[in-house]
Structures are given as C-alpha cells and as structure tokens.
Design a protein around this motif. Structure first.
Motif, PDB file in Angstrom:
ATOM      1  N   PRO A 173      21.800   5.563 -20.585  1.00  0.00           N
ATOM      2  CA  PRO A 173      21.687   6.702 -21.500  1.00  0.00           C
ATOM      3  C   PRO A 173      22.714   7.791 -21.177  1.00  0.00           C
ATOM      4  CG  PRO A 173      19.949   6.818 -19.860  1.00  0.00           C
ATOM      5  CD  PRO A 173      20.708   5.535 -19.606  1.00  0.00           C
ATOM      6  N   ALA A 174      23.076   8.562 -22.181  1.00  0.00           N
ATOM      7  CA  ALA A 174      24.057   9.635 -22.009  1.00  0.00           C
ATOM      8  C   ALA A 174      23.593  10.658 -20.974  1.00  0.00           C
ATOM      9  CB  ALA A 174      24.335  10.308 -23.347  1.00  0.00           C
ATOM     10  N   GLY A 175      22.291  10.799 -20.804  1.00  0.00           N
ATOM     11  CA  GLY A 175      21.760  11.747 -19.840  1.00  0.00           C
ATOM     12  C   GLY A 175      22.129  11.447 -18.393  1.00  0.00           C
ATOM     13  N   LEU A 176      22.595  10.241 -18.116  1.00  0.00           N
ATOM     14  CA  LEU A 176      22.965   9.887 -16.744  1.00  0.00           C
ATOM     15  C   LEU A 176      24.456  10.092 -16.451  1.00  0.00           C
ATOM     16  CD1 LEU A 176      20.849   6.698 -15.954  1.00  0.00           C
ATOM     17  CD2 LEU A 176      20.497   9.060 -15.201  1.00  0.00           C
ATOM     18  N   VAL A 177      25.208  10.500 -17.451  1.00  0.00           N
ATOM     19  CA  VAL A 177      26.645  10.684 -17.239  1.00  0.00           C
ATOM     20  C   VAL A 177      26.905  11.725 -16.152  1.00  0.00           C
ATOM     21  CG1 VAL A 177      28.791  11.518 -18.306  1.00  0.00           C
ATOM     22  CG2 VAL A 177      27.358   9.842 -19.495  1.00  0.00           C
ATOM     23  N   ASP A 178      26.162  12.837 -16.176  1.00  0.00           N
ATOM     24  CA  ASP A 178      26.375  13.872 -15.148  1.00  0.00           C
ATOM     25  C   ASP A 178      26.155  13.321 -13.750  1.00  0.00           C
ATOM     26  OD1 ASP A 178      27.145  15.869 -16.901  1.00  0.00           O
ATOM     27  OD2 ASP A 178      25.118  16.678 -17.103  1.00  0.00           O
ATOM     28  N   SER A 179      25.151  12.466 -13.569  1.00  0.00           N
ATOM     29  CA  SER A 179      24.890  11.902 -12.240  1.00  0.00           C
ATOM     30  C   SER A 179      26.053  11.021 -11.796  1.00  0.00           C
ATOM     31  CB  SER A 179      23.573  11.120 -12.224  1.00  0.00           C
ATOM     32  OG  SER A 179      23.698   9.904 -12.933  1.00  0.00           O
ATOM     33  N   GLN A 180      26.718  10.380 -12.735  1.00  0.00           N
ATOM     34  CA  GLN A 180      27.871   9.560 -12.371  1.00  0.00           C
ATOM     35  C   GLN A 180      29.009  10.443 -11.851  1.00  0.00           C
ATOM     36  OE1 GLN A 180      28.911   6.119 -14.691  1.00  0.00           O
ATOM     37  NE2 GLN A 180      27.230   5.393 -13.427  1.00  0.00           N
ATOM     38  N   PHE A 181      29.228  11.569 -12.511  1.00  0.00           N
ATOM     39  CA  PHE A 181      30.274  12.482 -12.045  1.00  0.00           C
ATOM     40  C   PHE A 181      29.912  13.099 -10.693  1.00  0.00           C
ATOM     41  CE2 PHE A 181      31.874  12.117 -16.322  1.00  0.00           C
ATOM     42  CZ  PHE A 181      33.245  12.201 -16.146  1.00  0.00           C
ATOM     43  N   GLU A 182      28.641  13.327 -10.450  1.00  0.00           N
ATOM     44  CA  GLU A 182      28.211  13.864  -9.155  1.00  0.00           C
ATOM     45  C   GLU A 182      28.450  12.857  -8.038  1.00  0.00           C
ATOM     46  OE1 GLU A 182      24.155  14.958  -9.956  1.00  0.00           O
ATOM     47  OE2 GLU A 182      24.807  16.470 -11.403  1.00  0.00           O
ATOM     48  N   THR A 183      28.352  11.575  -8.350  1.00  0.00           N
ATOM     49  CA  THR A 183      28.559  10.511  -7.368  1.00  0.00           C
ATOM     50  C   THR A 183      30.041  10.160  -7.210  1.00  0.00           C
ATOM     51  OG1 THR A 183      26.391   9.589  -7.921  1.00  0.00           O
ATOM     52  CG2 THR A 183      27.917   8.109  -6.802  1.00  0.00           C
ATOM     53  N   LEU A 184      30.818  10.356  -8.246  1.00  0.00           N
ATOM     54  CA  LEU A 184      32.216   9.911  -8.301  1.00  0.00           C
ATOM     55  C   LEU A 184      33.076  10.478  -7.178  1.00  0.00           C
ATOM     56  CD1 LEU A 184      34.544   8.469  -9.830  1.00  0.00           C
ATOM     57  CD2 LEU A 184      34.810  10.593 -11.135  1.00  0.00           C
ATOM     58  N   GLU A 185      33.773   9.585  -6.515  1.00  0.00           N
ATOM     59  CA  GLU A 185      34.824   9.916  -5.556  1.00  0.00           C
ATOM     60  C   GLU A 185      36.088   9.250  -6.096  1.00  0.00           C
ATOM     61  OE1 GLU A 185      33.420   8.355  -1.823  1.00  0.00           O
ATOM     62  OE2 GLU A 185      31.746   9.768  -1.740  1.00  0.00           O
ATOM     63  N   PRO A 186      36.982  10.026  -6.740  1.00  0.00           N
ATOM     64  CA  PRO A 186      38.195   9.418  -7.303  1.00  0.00           C
ATOM     65  C   PRO A 186      39.003   8.678  -6.237  1.00  0.00           C
ATOM     66  CG  PRO A 186      37.940  11.665  -8.090  1.00  0.00           C
ATOM     67  CD  PRO A 186      36.921  11.460  -6.991  1.00  0.00           C
ATOM     68  N   LEU A 187      39.880   7.817  -6.688  1.00  0.00           N
ATOM     69  CA  LEU A 187      40.731   7.075  -5.761  1.00  0.00           C
ATOM     70  C   LEU A 187      41.439   8.034  -4.816  1.00  0.00           C
ATOM     71  CD1 LEU A 187      42.620   4.321  -7.795  1.00  0.00           C
ATOM     72  CD2 LEU A 187      40.728   4.032  -6.207  1.00  0.00           C
ATOM     73  N   GLU A 188      41.521   7.636  -3.570  1.00  0.00           N
ATOM     74  CA  GLU A 188      42.248   8.413  -2.576  1.00  0.00           C
ATOM     75  C   GLU A 188      43.644   7.814  -2.425  1.00  0.00           C
ATOM     76  OE1 GLU A 188      39.901   8.987   0.975  1.00  0.00           O
ATOM     77  OE2 GLU A 188      38.074   9.149  -0.221  1.00  0.00           O
ATOM     78  N   PRO A 189      44.599   8.607  -1.931  1.00  0.00           N
ATOM     79  CA  PRO A 189      45.988   8.127  -1.839  1.00  0.00           C
ATOM     80  C   PRO A 189      46.170   6.824  -1.074  1.00  0.00           C
ATOM     81  CG  PRO A 189      45.905  10.492  -1.458  1.00  0.00           C
ATOM     82  CD  PRO A 189      44.478  10.011  -1.526  1.00  0.00           C
ATOM     83  N   ASP A 190      45.293   6.545  -0.100  1.00  0.00           N
ATOM     84  CA  ASP A 190      45.453   5.320   0.681  1.00  0.00           C
ATOM     85  C   ASP A 190      44.769   4.105   0.063  1.00  0.00           C
ATOM     86  OD1 ASP A 190      42.897   6.417   1.254  1.00  0.00           O
ATOM     87  OD2 ASP A 190      42.812   5.296   3.136  1.00  0.00           O
ATOM     88  N   GLU A 191      44.127   4.288  -1.101  1.00  0.00           N
ATOM     89  CA  GLU A 191      43.497   3.153  -1.773  1.00  0.00           C
ATOM     90  C   GLU A 191      44.519   2.506  -2.708  1.00  0.00           C
ATOM     91  OE1 GLU A 191      39.000   3.588  -2.637  1.00  0.00           O
ATOM     92  OE2 GLU A 191      39.854   5.585  -2.989  1.00  0.00           O
ATOM     93  N   PRO A 192      44.662   1.179  -2.630  1.00  0.00           N
ATOM     94  CA  PRO A 192      45.676   0.510  -3.443  1.00  0.00           C
ATOM     95  C   PRO A 192      45.277   0.465  -4.915  1.00  0.00           C
ATOM     96  CG  PRO A 192      44.371  -1.100  -2.261  1.00  0.00           C
ATOM     97  CD  PRO A 192      43.911   0.252  -1.799  1.00  0.00           C
TER      98      PRO A 192
END
Length: 170
Positions: A121-140
């Motif tokens: 559901p759309a209501g869980l989108v915020d929780s995904q952003f709270e969990t999200l750790e974007p790629l770091e420079p050392d990740e291929p």
C-alpha cells in the motif's frame, strides 16, 4: 545485477526491460517473500529486519545458484539497506552490480497509489524511505534517475557495462 530502490521506483519494469535487452534471466524479488511478509505489508505494516531475513536468504540462494550455473541474471528487489546488499554481494561475488533507481517520496507515493493488484500500500512508502540507505561510493554499481525515460536508463547501464568490459579491474 540487482535493481534496487523503494516501492514505486520501477524496479520490475526496468529490470524486465534490462534483462530482455541483455538476454539475461529476470528474477522478481517479491516472488520470494514468505506469505507472512506479504500479509503483513498488505495490512499496512512495514517489515523489519527479522521479517526480511528469510526473504534475503532466499534471494541470496537464488543468486548463488545463478553464479554456480554461470547464469547471468537481473534481480529486482528493494535491497534498501547496505547490510541487505552485502548479503546479496556475498552470494553473487565480485561480478555483482547494483542499479539504484532513485526518486523522491512524493513520486513514489503517487506511483504506488496508482498500482492495482499489488500487496504494497502507498501508506508504506514513507517507511521505505526511512529504511533506505542509498548506494555508498564503495558499492559497485550506479544510481539512476527513476523518473528518466526507460530507454535512456538502459543506454546508461549498457554503456557502463561496455566500459567495464573494456577495462576490467586487475
């Protein structure tokens, strides 16, 4: 290749198109969720690390089987945290690459709210952003604009893959 991002980023659409272009197998990460995870999300509750653990083990197993068989594949899954990506990388080895489809919360929420027939559901989108750790420079891998045209993103990935093939790491 692991196509990652929050719900609504277009992982499945992009992953299928990329797999077709590269003539690789496509794997939908959502298909590996236990029924309890799907029920929990459908009820509007975010997954935690304990919920995701069996799902990640199953995905890592699929990646391991592909590597063992010499099969290339494109896996679409959220892989929101570095630790989740590290587990997949351990299974896939040094050839595994990440393609992070980045977009803003409002666009993700709007896209998810328009979907039909999906458990998220759309209501869980915020929780995904709270969990999200974007790629770091050392990740291929690379970060792609999830709002860019699909063909443009595929061209970017193919160009990067060709550069890697011409100049592999020693």
């Amino acid at each position: 290749m692991v196509v990652l991002g929050v719900s609504g980023s277009g992982k499945t659409t992009f992953g299928k198109a990329l797999a077709e272009q590269l003539r690789l197998s496509f794997v939908e990460g959502d298909d590996f969720h236990p029924a309890a995870n799907i029920a929990k999300m459908a009820a509007g509750h975010a997954l935690d690390d304990a919920d995701r653990a069996p799902w990640l083990r199953a995905l890592a197993g699929r990646v391991r089987r592909a590597v063992g068989a010499g099969e290339g594949l494109v896996l679409a899954c959220s892989a929101l945290k570095r630790a989740y990506r590290d587990e997949l990388r351990e299974a896939g080895g040094p050839a595994l690459r990440y393609l992070y489809l980045a977009l803003d919360r409002e666009t993700a929420r709007e896209r998810v709210s328009r979907r039909t027939g999906h458990f998220m559901p759309a209501g869980l989108v915020d929780s995904q952003f709270e969990t999200l750790e974007p790629l770091e420079p050392d990740e291929p891998g690379m970060t792609l604009d999830a709002t860019a045209a699909l063909p443009a993103n595929i061209v970017r990935v193919r160009a990067a893959a060709e550069r890697c093939a011409e100049h592999p790491d020693p």
